[in-house]
Design an enzyme around this catalytic site. Structure first.
Site, PDB file in Angstrom:
ATOM      1  N   HIS A 137      -0.673  -7.001  -1.410  1.00  0.00           N
ATOM      2  CA  HIS A 137      -1.638  -7.267  -2.493  1.00  0.00           C
ATOM      3  C   HIS A 137      -1.158  -6.642  -3.798  1.00  0.00           C
ATOM      4  O   HIS A 137      -1.155  -7.292  -4.856  1.00  0.00           O
ATOM      5  CB  HIS A 137      -3.005  -6.704  -2.092  1.00  0.00           C
ATOM      6  CG  HIS A 137      -4.061  -6.831  -3.140  1.00  0.00           C
ATOM      7  ND1 HIS A 137      -5.005  -7.833  -3.133  1.00  0.00           N
ATOM      8  CD2 HIS A 137      -4.319  -6.089  -4.243  1.00  0.00           C
ATOM      9  CE1 HIS A 137      -5.794  -7.694  -4.176  1.00  0.00           C
ATOM     10  NE2 HIS A 137      -5.404  -6.637  -4.873  1.00  0.00           N
ATOM     11  N   GLU A 138      -0.722  -5.384  -3.721  1.00  0.00           N
ATOM     12  CA  GLU A 138      -0.264  -4.692  -4.936  1.00  0.00           C
ATOM     13  C   GLU A 138       1.110  -5.208  -5.387  1.00  0.00           C
ATOM     14  O   GLU A 138       1.393  -5.249  -6.583  1.00  0.00           O
ATOM     15  CB  GLU A 138      -0.213  -3.180  -4.689  1.00  0.00           C
ATOM     16  CG  GLU A 138      -1.556  -2.562  -4.333  1.00  0.00           C
ATOM     17  CD  GLU A 138      -2.634  -2.877  -5.351  1.00  0.00           C
ATOM     18  OE1 GLU A 138      -2.318  -3.013  -6.551  1.00  0.00           O
ATOM     19  OE2 GLU A 138      -3.802  -3.020  -4.952  1.00  0.00           O
ATOM     20  N   HIS A 144       0.724  -8.084  -7.646  1.00  0.00           N
ATOM     21  CA  HIS A 144       0.373  -7.614  -8.998  1.00  0.00           C
ATOM     22  C   HIS A 144       1.627  -7.170  -9.739  1.00  0.00           C
ATOM     23  O   HIS A 144       1.884  -7.583 -10.867  1.00  0.00           O
ATOM     24  CB  HIS A 144      -0.576  -6.407  -8.911  1.00  0.00           C
ATOM     25  CG  HIS A 144      -1.987  -6.742  -8.566  1.00  0.00           C
ATOM     26  ND1 HIS A 144      -2.673  -7.776  -9.139  1.00  0.00           N
ATOM     27  CD2 HIS A 144      -2.865  -6.132  -7.719  1.00  0.00           C
ATOM     28  CE1 HIS A 144      -3.907  -7.810  -8.650  1.00  0.00           C
ATOM     29  NE2 HIS A 144      -4.043  -6.824  -7.791  1.00  0.00           N
ATOM     30  N   ASP A 157      -6.559  -9.785  -9.784  1.00  0.00           N
ATOM     31  CA  ASP A 157      -7.571  -9.741  -8.732  1.00  0.00           C
ATOM     32  C   ASP A 157      -8.496 -10.947  -8.793  1.00  0.00           C
ATOM     33  O   ASP A 157      -8.837 -11.442  -9.872  1.00  0.00           O
ATOM     34  CB  ASP A 157      -8.398  -8.455  -8.854  1.00  0.00           C
ATOM     35  CG  ASP A 157      -7.632  -7.234  -8.381  1.00  0.00           C
ATOM     36  OD1 ASP A 157      -6.804  -7.374  -7.471  1.00  0.00           O
ATOM     37  OD2 ASP A 157      -7.857  -6.137  -8.931  1.00  0.00           O
TER      38      ASP A 157
END
Length: 942
Positions: A164-165, A168, A175
C-alpha cells in the site's frame, strides 16, 4: 594541457553515461533504487540512530518485505517484485559483521524506521509532496508497528501494508478512503461509505452494537460512538489503496471497479483516474512486461550495512579564477563556519587544493575538540595561484589519496568539491568517482560553465550548489551549513537559525534579532563576516540583558570573521545584535547564527528545502518545496519564504504555502511549496529558504499527515463484531514560547531555453484541485483556492464553470458541458478563498424543475471549473464535485443479507428491551404501593 570545448565535454560525458547505462557490470555503480528485469534492486531501509537495538526489528523488516514482494508481484500481474534490499543499521548499534556502507545514508533511504513524535501514533505513512503519478519522499514505519503484533493487527499484515505504501511512494497514487468525509451521496442519491471499490460491504455499528445508519448519521456527520465495520469476508478483489488488510483484496482498482464518485484524494488529485491506470502508466510497468510461466520470483536478498565514523575531505579550487569576485574570501569564511561548527564531532576531515594539479594540505584529522577544529581552519588556503587551468580530476584523486590512507577504501566517505573554473576533461575520472563509494557534494562558484562538476554529485548521490558572484549573498555559508553526516541523528546536527546580509553605509548599522528557541541552544555560534578592512563594531544582547561586544568575539583578520561561541546552553528567547560599519565606504556585513539541540527530550524544528527537478527547459516551471518539521511531526502555520538567486539580476522572493492548492498537493502536511517561473535568463539558479514561526500560532497538525495505511477498528465475522486493539495515539507538542527561525539552502537548479529579452506569456493559471460544493436549498455554493495568472502567482482574469448530470461527459468533454454564467465573479489574487453561488435549475432547462404540488425529482449534478488569464491561457480542468439536489434518502450502503441480520438483531433487542421496561415499571409500581401501605399503617399506629 589543451582544453576541449565545453559542448564537447558535455557530449562526451553524456556518451560515457550512456555507455554505463548499457553496460551490465557498471549498472550498480552509485547508490539508488533501480529496476531491472522486473526486479527492484537497492531498496534502502534505514533505522534511525535513536531506535533502541533489537535484532527482532531487522528480522521483521525482512519478513515484511519478503511477503510484500510476492503480494506486489501478483497485484501488478507478474510485473515487478523486490530482488535485493539493503538495511542500514545505525552506528549506535553494536558492530557485527555488517557490510560497510558506500553511498547509502539515512537521508537517502526509501523507507525509514523511527519513533513518531506526533499525533498519528503508529500509522504507517508515505510523505507525498508531488502530484499524481510522481514519486514521494519516503515511507515511515514506527518500531512499535514492526515489533508489536497487536499494534500491527489494526492495519492488516505488514507485507500488505508495505505494498500500500510502496504504491504511494513509487507510483504517486493516493488513498481511496477519507476520514474527513467517511460517506457521501452518490449519483443515485444513495448514502455510501467512501470506499473503493463500492462492492466492499459492511454494517454500521453503534456503542451498543449493530444499528441502522439513520442512528449514526446526523446532518451528514457521524454521531459520536458510531463507526462502519466491514465484513471480513468479501467478494471484491480491490482495492489495495483502500483496505489492503481484507483477505479478498489482491489488486488495485481498475477502470471497471474504480469508484469515481468517492470523495477521496485519489479522485481529487488524479482527476478520477483509477489507481491501476496510474500504476500502469508509470515507467516501471511500461518497461516491465509480465513474466512468463507460473512460478513466483525468488524471495528478496538482504544486506545489512553499517557506517563507521564519518570521513570528509574538502577539495578546493585555488586556480586564478578563485581570486575573482571575492570568491576565495567567501570560501574561507564559509569553510571556517563548516569546520568550527557544522561538521559533527568524531568526523575525520582532510583538506586538498588544486589548480592544474592537486596538493594535500591536511591529512585526515579527527575532530574531538575545538583545538582540532582550529587546526583544520589553519590549513585552509590563504591565496589563489597564478594558474588559470583547473583540473578537477587532479583534486579529486588527491582527495581519494587522503581518504584511503586511513583504511584503504573510500566507501562511505564524503567529498566537498568547490570549483570556479571549467574542466573539459572531467569525464576522465568519472568512472573512478562513481565506483569509489564516495558521495561528492559540489559547489560551483560564479560561472555555470563549471557545472560539469554537478554530474559528479548527480551520479554519486551528492548535493549540488551554485554560488553567484555577489558578496551580499550568504549562499556559500548556507551551502556548507546544509551538508550533514546524513546519519539521521538530528540531535547531533548543527541548525542554522539566522543568515542575514546587507550592504551597510559608513557609520550605519545592521540591526536585527534572532530567536534561540527552547529546542536548541547547545553549541551556539554567532559568526560575523565583513567585506573589507577591520571588523565592525559588534553589540550582542542576550534575553537576560547581558551584553557582548567586539572584544568578546574571536577575530580572524585574514578571513575577516569574528566568532562567539556561547558556553553551555544559550539562553532561550530573543537575542539582539547590532553591526556598525566603521569603514569609510559601504560594505556587506553578515551575521550567521547556528546551534544544536538543547536536549534529547525535544526534537528541534528543522527545514529541508529542495526543488522538484534540478534542471528544466523553458517554459516548464520549477516547484520549490520546504519540509518543515519537529522530528517527523509537521509544523503548521509557519511563514516560509524562498529566495531564488540567478547568475545575473536581483533575487526573486516568494512565500511558500501549505494550503493544498496550486503546487501544494496536501494541506497541512508540513510541506510548503510554490511554482517558480520567473526565469530571467538561461543558466543556474540558487535556492535558500527562511522559516519563521510566531509563538502565538498553533503548530498542531492533523493525525497522520499525508497518505497512510488505514487503521481498521474491527470487522464483522460470522455475524459477530470482532474489534482490534484500540489505536494508540501519539503525543502533542506544546507551543513554543518564543517561536523559532530556521534557514536552509535548497541547492541549485538550471534552466535552459529561456528566450533573450522580454518573452511572451506562456504560463497559464494552475489547476484548481480543492473545489468543494455545498447545497443550500435549491442553490449550490462552490468554494476553492484562487489560482494565479502564472500558475499560483498573480491574479487570473475569469473562471469557466461548467456542470453536467453525467460525470463522464464533464470529465471527457468539458467544453461541451452546461455553461454556468460566472461573469459577475472577479477572481482574487492567488491563494485567496473564492466562493460562488448559483442555481442549477436556473442555469439550464435540461435540469428538472419542481412541478406545482408534486414531489421534487431526484437528480445529481457534477461541477468543475478552470481559470483563464489575460492572454486566454486556460488552466487544466479542476477536480469534479458532486451535488445531490434532493434530500438524502434513507438507504444504507449494506447488502441485503446484512440488512436482514441487522433487522433481526434490532427486532430481538427491541423486544427484549420492551419486556425489560414492562418488568421494571411493574416492579417499581409494586414497590411504591408497598411503601405507601407501610407508611399508612405506621400513621395509623401512631
Amino acid at each position: 594541457m589543451t582544453h576541449r570545448s565545453n559542448a564537447g565535454s558535455v557530449s562526451g560525458l553524456k556518451l560515457l553515461i550512456l555507455l554505463f547505462a548499457l553496460s551490465p557490470e557498471l549498472l550498480f555503480l552509485g547508490a539508488g533504487l533501480k529496476l531491472k528485469e522486473n526486479g527492484y534492486d537497492g531498496l534502502l531501509v534505514a533505522i534511525n540512530p535513536r531506535v533502541p537495538e533489537d535484532p527482532k526489528l531487522t528480522a521483521n523488516i525482512k519478513e515484511m518485505i519478503t511477503e510484500a514482494s510476492f503480494y506486489l508481484f501478483n497485484a501488478t500481474k507478474r510485473r515487478v517484485f523486490f530482488r535485493s534490499v539493503q538495511i542500514l543499521i545505525p552506528a549506535t548499534w553494536t558492530a557485527h559483521n555488517y557490510s560497510r556502507v558506500r553511498q547509502e545514508s539515512y537521508d537517502k533511504a526509501n523507507v525509514i524506521v523511527a519513533e513518531q513524535n506526533g499525533v498519528s501514533g503508529d500509522d504507517p505513512y508515505t510523505l507525498q509532496h508531488r502530484g499524481c503519478g510522481k514519486a514521494g519522499k519516503y515511507i515511515h514505519f514506527t518500531p512499535s508497528f514492526l515489533l508489536d503484533d497487536e499494534v500491527a493487527a489494526g492495519y492488516g499484515s505488514r507485507g500488505r501494508v508495505f505494498v500500500h505504501e510502496w504504491a504511494h511512494l513509487r507510483w504517486g497514487v493516493f488513498d481511496e478512503y477519507n476520514n474527513d468525509k467517511p460517506f457521501y451521496v452518490n449519483g443515485r442519491n444513495e448514502i455510501q461509505v467512501t470506499r473503493c471499490s463500492s462492492d466492499i460491504t459492511g454494517i454500521f455499528v453503534c456503542e451498543k452494537g449493530l444499528c441502522p445508519h439513520e442512528d449514526c448519521i446526523i446532518s451528514k456527520l457521524f454521531r459520536e460512538g458510531c463507526t462502519f465495520l466491514y465484513n471480513s469476508t468479501q467478494n471484491a478483489t480491490g482495492s489495495i489503496m483502500f483496505m489492503q488488510s481484507l483477505p479478498s483484496v489482491v489488486e488495485f482498482c481498475n477502470e471497471s471497479t474504480h469508484n469515481q464518485e468517492a470523495p477521496n484524494l485519489q479522485n481529487q488529485v488524479c482527476s478520477l483516474r483509477s489507481t491501476w491506470d496510474v500504476v500502469t502508466d508509470s515507467s516501471d510497468l511500461k518497461h516491465s512486461l509480465p513474466m512468463r510461466g507460473v512460478e513466483p520470483p525468488a524471495p528478496p536478498t538482504f544486506s545489512l550495512l553499517q557506517a563507521g565514523d564519518p570521513v570528509v575531505c574538502l577539495v578546493i579550487d585555488v586556480s586564478r579564477k578563485m581570486a575573482e569576485g571575492d570568491r576565495l574570501l567567501r570560501l574561507q569564511q564559509a569553510a571556517e563556519l563548516y569546520l568550527m561548527q557544522v561538521v559533527e564531532a568524531h568526523t575525520s576531515v582532510g583538506i586538498v587544493t588544486f589548480d592544474s594539479k592537486g596538493e594535500i594540505r591536511a591529512q585526515l584529522q579527527q575532530i574531538n575538540s575545538d583545538d582540532d577544529r582550529k587546526l583544520l581552519v589553519s590549513y585552509l588556503p590563504t591565496s589563489a595561484s597564478a594558474e588559470a587551468e583547473t583540473n578537477i580530476c587532479a583534486g579529486v584523486n588527491k582527495g581519494f589519496e587522503v581518504i584511503e590512507k586511513q583504511n584503504g577504501r573510500a566507501d562511505g566517505s564524503v567529498m566537498i568539491l568547490v570549483t570556479s573554473g571549467t574542466d573539459g576533461h572531467i569525464a576522465n575520472c568519472l568512472l573512478t568517482m562513481m565506483s569509489s563509494g564516495s558521495t561528492i557534494h559540489s559547489m560551483v562558484l560564479g560561472s555555470s560553465a563549471a557545472r560539469e562538476a554537478w554530474e559528479l554529485s548527480h551520479l554519486t548521490g551528492g548535493l549540488k550548489f551554485f554560488i553567484p558572484d555577489n558578496f551580499t549573498s550568504n549562499g556559500m555559508t548556507e551551502a556548507f551549513s546544509r551538508i550533514s553526516s546524513g546519519t539521521g541523528d538530528i540531535f547531533q546536527q548543527s541548525l542554522q537559525l539566522e543568515s542575514m546580509c546587507e550592504t551597510v553605509q559608513p557609520q550605519h548599522q545592521l540591526a536585527n534579532t534572532v530567536t534561540v528557541d527552547s529546542t536548541v541552544g547547545n553549541d551556539t555560534l554567532f559568526l560575523v563576516m565583513w567585506q573589507t578592512g577591520s571588523p565592525p563594531e559588534i553589540v550582542l544582547l542576550d534575553p537576560s540583558g547581558r551584553t557582548y561586544d567586539t572584544g568578546d568575539f574571536i577575530t580572524n583578520l585574514a578571513f575577516r570573521t569574528a566568532s562567539l561561541k556561547i558556553p553551555g546552553t544559550a539562553k532561550h528567547g530573543r537575542w539582539i545584535y547590532t553591526l556598525n560599519n566603521t569603514h569609510h565606504s559601504p560594505q556587506a556585513l553578515k551575521m550567521t547564527v547556528a546551534s544544536r539541540a538543547s536536549s534529547l527530550a525535544m526534537f528541534p524544528a528543522t527545514v529541508e528545502a529542495f526543488v522538484e527537478r534540478d534542471s528544466t527547459y523553458f517554459p516548464q516551471p520549477v516547484i520549490i518545496y520546504a519540509n518543515v518539521r519537529k522530528g517527523l511531526y509537521p509544523i503548521l502555520n509557519a511563514t516560509v519564504v524562498a529566495t531564488v538567486e540567478t547568475e545575473t539580476g536581483d533575487p526573486v522572493v516568494l512565500q511558500l504555502l501549505d494550503e493544498g492548492a496550486g503546487a501544494d498537493v496536501i494541506r497541512n502536511d508540513g510541506i510548503y511549496s510554490r511554482y517558480f517561473s520567473s526565469f530571467a535568463v538561461s543558466g543556474s539558479y540558487s535556492l535558500t529558504v527562511h522559516v519563521h514561526h510566531s509563538p502565538s500560532i498553533s503548530t498542531l497538525a492533523h493525525p497522520a499527515p499525508g497518505n497512510h495505511a488505514v487503521y481498521v477498528p474491527g470487522y464483522i465475522t460470522n455475524d459477530n463484531i470482532q474489534m482490534n486493539a484500540p489505536k494508540k495515539s501519539g503525543r502533542r507538542h506544546e507551543k513554543e514560547r518564543w517561536g523559532f527561525s530556521r534557514v536552509s539552502s535548497g541547492g541549485s537548479f538550471s534552466v535552459l531555453g529561456v528566450p533573450d529579452g522580454p518573452h511572451p506569456d506562456v504560463f497559464p493559471p494552475c489547476q484548481v484541485t480543492d473545489l468543494e460544493a455545498v447545497r443550500v436549498e435549491d442553490d449550490v455554493i462552490l468554494s476553492w483556492t484562487a489560482p494565479g495568472e502564472d500558475f499560483d502567482q498573480g491574479q487570473s482574469t475569469s473562471y469557466e464553470i461548467r456542470m453536467s448530470k453525467s460525470l463522464p461527459s464533464l470529465r471527457d468533454d468539458f467544453d461541451n458541458a452546461v455553461f454556468v454564467n460566472s461573469s459577475a465573479l472577479v477572481p482574487q489574487r492567488a491563494g485567496a478563498r473564492e466562493t460562488f453561488t448559483f442555481s442549477p435549475k436556473l442555469a439550464t432547462p435540461e435540469l428538472p424543475h419542481e412541478p406545482d404540488g408534486e414531489a421534487q425529482e431526484t437528480y445529481v449534478v457534477y461541477v468543475a471549473l478552470r481559470a483563464v488569464d489575460g492572454n486566454s491561457l486556460r488552466s487544466a480542468v479542476s477536480n469534479i464535485v458532486l451535488v445531490s439536489m434532493s434530500h438524502p434518502p434513507n438507504s444504507a450502503p449494506v447488502v441485503s443479507r446484512a440488512d436482514q441480520i441487522l433487522k433481526g438483531v434490532l427486532t430481538a433487542v427491541g423486544l427484549i428491551a420492551t419486556l425489560c421496561i414492562v418488568m421494571v415499571v411493574a416492579h417499581c409500581t409494586l414497590n411504591r404501593k408497598k411503601s405507601a401501605s407501610r407508611k399508612e399503617n405506621e400513621t395509623k399506629f401512631l
